[in-house]
Design a protein around this motif. Sequence first.
Motif, PDB file in Angstrom:
ATOM      1  N   THR A   1       0.802  -0.985   0.066  1.00  0.00           N
ATOM      2  CA  THR A   1       0.009   0.099  -0.093  1.00  0.00           C
ATOM      3  C   THR A   1       0.791   1.384   0.067  1.00  0.00           C
ATOM      4  O   THR A   1       0.585   2.277  -0.743  1.00  0.00           O
ATOM      5  CB  THR A   1      -0.968   0.038   1.213  1.00  0.00           C
ATOM      6  OG1 THR A   1      -1.853  -1.128   1.228  1.00  0.00           O
ATOM      7  CG2 THR A   1      -1.885   1.273   1.015  1.00  0.00           C
ATOM      8  N   ILE A   2       1.871   1.114   0.810  1.00  0.00           N
ATOM      9  CA  ILE A   2       2.818   2.398   0.959  1.00  0.00           C
ATOM     10  C   ILE A   2       3.544   2.493  -0.488  1.00  0.00           C
ATOM     11  O   ILE A   2       3.642   3.736  -1.030  1.00  0.00           O
ATOM     12  CB  ILE A   2       3.848   2.181   2.016  1.00  0.00           C
ATOM     13  CG1 ILE A   2       3.143   2.124   3.373  1.00  0.00           C
ATOM     14  CG2 ILE A   2       5.142   3.095   1.813  1.00  0.00           C
ATOM     15  CD1 ILE A   2       4.236   1.883   4.507  1.00  0.00           C
ATOM     16  N   PHE A   3       3.861   1.441  -1.129  1.00  0.00           N
ATOM     17  CA  PHE A   3       4.567   1.454  -2.466  1.00  0.00           C
ATOM     18  C   PHE A   3       3.509   2.222  -3.365  1.00  0.00           C
ATOM     19  O   PHE A   3       4.009   2.985  -4.309  1.00  0.00           O
ATOM     20  CB  PHE A   3       4.802   0.133  -2.907  1.00  0.00           C
ATOM     21  CG  PHE A   3       5.369   0.372  -4.387  1.00  0.00           C
ATOM     22  CD1 PHE A   3       6.710   0.720  -4.646  1.00  0.00           C
ATOM     23  CD2 PHE A   3       4.937  -0.262  -5.480  1.00  0.00           C
ATOM     24  CE1 PHE A   3       7.500   0.522  -5.845  1.00  0.00           C
ATOM     25  CE2 PHE A   3       5.268  -0.260  -6.417  1.00  0.00           C
ATOM     26  CZ  PHE A   3       6.686   0.099  -6.838  1.00  0.00           C
TER      27      PHE A   3
ATOM     28  N   CYS B   1       3.909   5.606  -5.533  1.00  0.00           N
ATOM     29  CA  CYS B   1       3.863   5.736  -7.075  1.00  0.00           C
ATOM     30  C   CYS B   1       2.662   6.900  -7.398  1.00  0.00           C
ATOM     31  O   CYS B   1       2.903   7.491  -8.624  1.00  0.00           O
ATOM     32  CB  CYS B   1       3.304   4.454  -7.622  1.00  0.00           C
ATOM     33  SG  CYS B   1       4.813   3.175  -7.633  1.00  0.00           S
ATOM     34  N   ILE B   2       1.602   6.648  -6.948  1.00  0.00           N
ATOM     35  CA  ILE B   2       0.416   7.765  -7.099  1.00  0.00           C
ATOM     36  C   ILE B   2       0.995   9.273  -6.938  1.00  0.00           C
ATOM     37  O   ILE B   2       0.958  10.126  -7.657  1.00  0.00           O
ATOM     38  CB  ILE B   2      -0.599   7.629  -6.146  1.00  0.00           C
ATOM     39  CG1 ILE B   2      -1.437   6.341  -6.665  1.00  0.00           C
ATOM     40  CG2 ILE B   2      -1.466   8.654  -6.520  1.00  0.00           C
ATOM     41  CD1 ILE B   2      -2.344   5.873  -5.492  1.00  0.00           C
ATOM     42  N   LEU B   3       1.789   9.527  -5.593  1.00  0.00           N
ATOM     43  CA  LEU B   3       2.423  10.915  -5.390  1.00  0.00           C
ATOM     44  C   LEU B   3       3.357  11.163  -6.647  1.00  0.00           C
ATOM     45  O   LEU B   3       3.629  12.407  -7.009  1.00  0.00           O
ATOM     46  CB  LEU B   3       2.953  10.881  -4.079  1.00  0.00           C
ATOM     47  CG  LEU B   3       2.070  10.757  -2.835  1.00  0.00           C
ATOM     48  CD1 LEU B   3       2.445  10.593  -1.653  1.00  0.00           C
ATOM     49  CD2 LEU B   3       1.115  11.991  -2.942  1.00  0.00           C
TER      50      LEU B   3
ATOM     51  N   GLN C   1       2.330  -6.924  -8.182  1.00  0.00           N
ATOM     52  CA  GLN C   1       2.487  -6.013  -7.079  1.00  0.00           C
ATOM     53  C   GLN C   1       3.107  -4.661  -7.818  1.00  0.00           C
ATOM     54  O   GLN C   1       3.148  -3.709  -7.018  1.00  0.00           O
ATOM     55  CB  GLN C   1       3.050  -6.720  -5.977  1.00  0.00           C
ATOM     56  CG  GLN C   1       4.653  -6.903  -6.163  1.00  0.00           C
ATOM     57  CD  GLN C   1       5.351  -7.335  -4.943  1.00  0.00           C
ATOM     58  OE1 GLN C   1       4.719  -6.962  -3.675  1.00  0.00           O
ATOM     59  NE2 GLN C   1       6.338  -8.072  -5.005  1.00  0.00           N
ATOM     60  N   TRP C   2       3.985  -4.855  -8.955  1.00  0.00           N
ATOM     61  CA  TRP C   2       4.687  -3.750  -9.179  1.00  0.00           C
ATOM     62  C   TRP C   2       3.973  -2.909 -10.503  1.00  0.00           C
ATOM     63  O   TRP C   2       4.524  -1.917 -11.141  1.00  0.00           O
ATOM     64  CB  TRP C   2       5.803  -4.234 -10.093  1.00  0.00           C
ATOM     65  CG  TRP C   2       6.759  -5.027  -9.206  1.00  0.00           C
ATOM     66  CD1 TRP C   2       6.961  -6.176  -9.019  1.00  0.00           C
ATOM     67  CD2 TRP C   2       7.495  -4.447  -8.160  1.00  0.00           C
ATOM     68  NE1 TRP C   2       7.963  -6.536  -7.907  1.00  0.00           N
ATOM     69  CE2 TRP C   2       8.478  -5.461  -7.434  1.00  0.00           C
ATOM     70  CE3 TRP C   2       7.951  -3.132  -7.713  1.00  0.00           C
ATOM     71  CZ2 TRP C   2       9.390  -5.263  -6.484  1.00  0.00           C
ATOM     72  CZ3 TRP C   2       8.777  -2.779  -6.680  1.00  0.00           C
ATOM     73  CH2 TRP C   2       9.628  -3.922  -6.183  1.00  0.00           C
ATOM     74  N   ARG C   3       2.893  -3.273 -10.497  1.00  0.00           N
ATOM     75  CA  ARG C   3       1.678  -2.541 -11.528  1.00  0.00           C
ATOM     76  C   ARG C   3       1.623  -1.220 -11.228  1.00  0.00           C
ATOM     77  O   ARG C   3       1.582  -0.411 -12.515  1.00  0.00           O
ATOM     78  CB  ARG C   3       0.294  -3.145 -11.564  1.00  0.00           C
ATOM     79  CG  ARG C   3      -0.587  -2.988 -10.670  1.00  0.00           C
ATOM     80  CD  ARG C   3      -1.601  -3.667 -10.729  1.00  0.00           C
ATOM     81  NE  ARG C   3      -2.594  -3.607  -9.656  1.00  0.00           N
ATOM     82  CZ  ARG C   3      -3.668  -2.558  -9.583  1.00  0.00           C
ATOM     83  NH1 ARG C   3      -3.707  -1.852 -10.495  1.00  0.00           N
ATOM     84  NH2 ARG C   3      -4.667  -2.261  -8.435  1.00  0.00           N
ATOM     85  N   PHE C   4       1.756  -0.482 -10.134  1.00  0.00           N
ATOM     86  CA  PHE C   4       1.652   0.795  -9.921  1.00  0.00           C
ATOM     87  C   PHE C   4       2.799   1.655 -10.419  1.00  0.00           C
ATOM     88  O   PHE C   4       2.915   2.898 -10.529  1.00  0.00           O
ATOM     89  CB  PHE C   4       1.243   1.293  -8.535  1.00  0.00           C
ATOM     90  CG  PHE C   4      -0.143   1.020  -8.243  1.00  0.00           C
ATOM     91  CD1 PHE C   4      -0.847   2.512  -7.947  1.00  0.00           C
ATOM     92  CD2 PHE C   4      -0.789  -0.037  -7.800  1.00  0.00           C
ATOM     93  CE1 PHE C   4      -2.227   2.656  -7.783  1.00  0.00           C
ATOM     94  CE2 PHE C   4      -2.265   0.188  -7.572  1.00  0.00           C
ATOM     95  CZ  PHE C   4      -2.751   1.546  -7.569  1.00  0.00           C
TER      96      PHE C   4
END
Length: 233
Positions: free
Chosen positions: A5-7, A11-13, A115-118
């Motif tokens: 979730t942190i990752f 990525c969003i930020l 899990q790396w999609r973001f």
Amino acid sequence: MKKGTIFNLCCILLSLVPVIRLILLIQNTCSNLVCVDFRPFETFVNRMALGEVDYKLIFQDSTMFGHPQLVPLIFQLVFAKLFSLDALIESYSCVFFLYVSTLIAFNSMSTQSTQWRFLLLPILSGIQFSLCLSSEFFYPYTFVGDTLARFCISLGIWSIVKFKNNNGSAMLMLCCGILCASCAASYAVAIWIVFVLLVLAMRRLGKSYVICIPIGHSDFPFANHCTFARKRN
């Protein structure tokens, strides 16, 4: 909070960094006045606002310098009604729509299997907001057409990849293609090449696509624009 979730939040930020950079650049380098280079476009908007446009010739009158511009001009009319055609508000709105198209493209290309999609999101954002496209970003009118075209391309791709209903997907793809053709001539050619290749790759060869692709490829509005542009020249 889980590491995943942190990752994802990081990525969003990170994807917002190019957006904030562009907003600051627009704020510091642009004014709220429309550039005089686009006077012919604004003349058409004024005529539409006053109800002086002959709607039978709207395709002809909205063709500027050989390029179809009907959808961006309608967008300009809305801004003229709401914000007195404030160029800064128009540019900020384009930034918002461009980021939405980035999210749509991300949703189309990402899957739940990794899990790396973001990590793809900031990459797409960096490409969409690259400063090599600054000639588009700092002229509000060209920014409008470019943003609408990219939004239509992203939404059309999303409809092919994610929409489970073939009929709905094909119709949304068709609408996106026609709207994109009314934003700029070059996009009209590119968008249907992308759509056709994607439909073949996804094996979406149902009856609805077989019907919609030839209709969209002929692109009635685009053909009208080109015909009238040739007559004018």
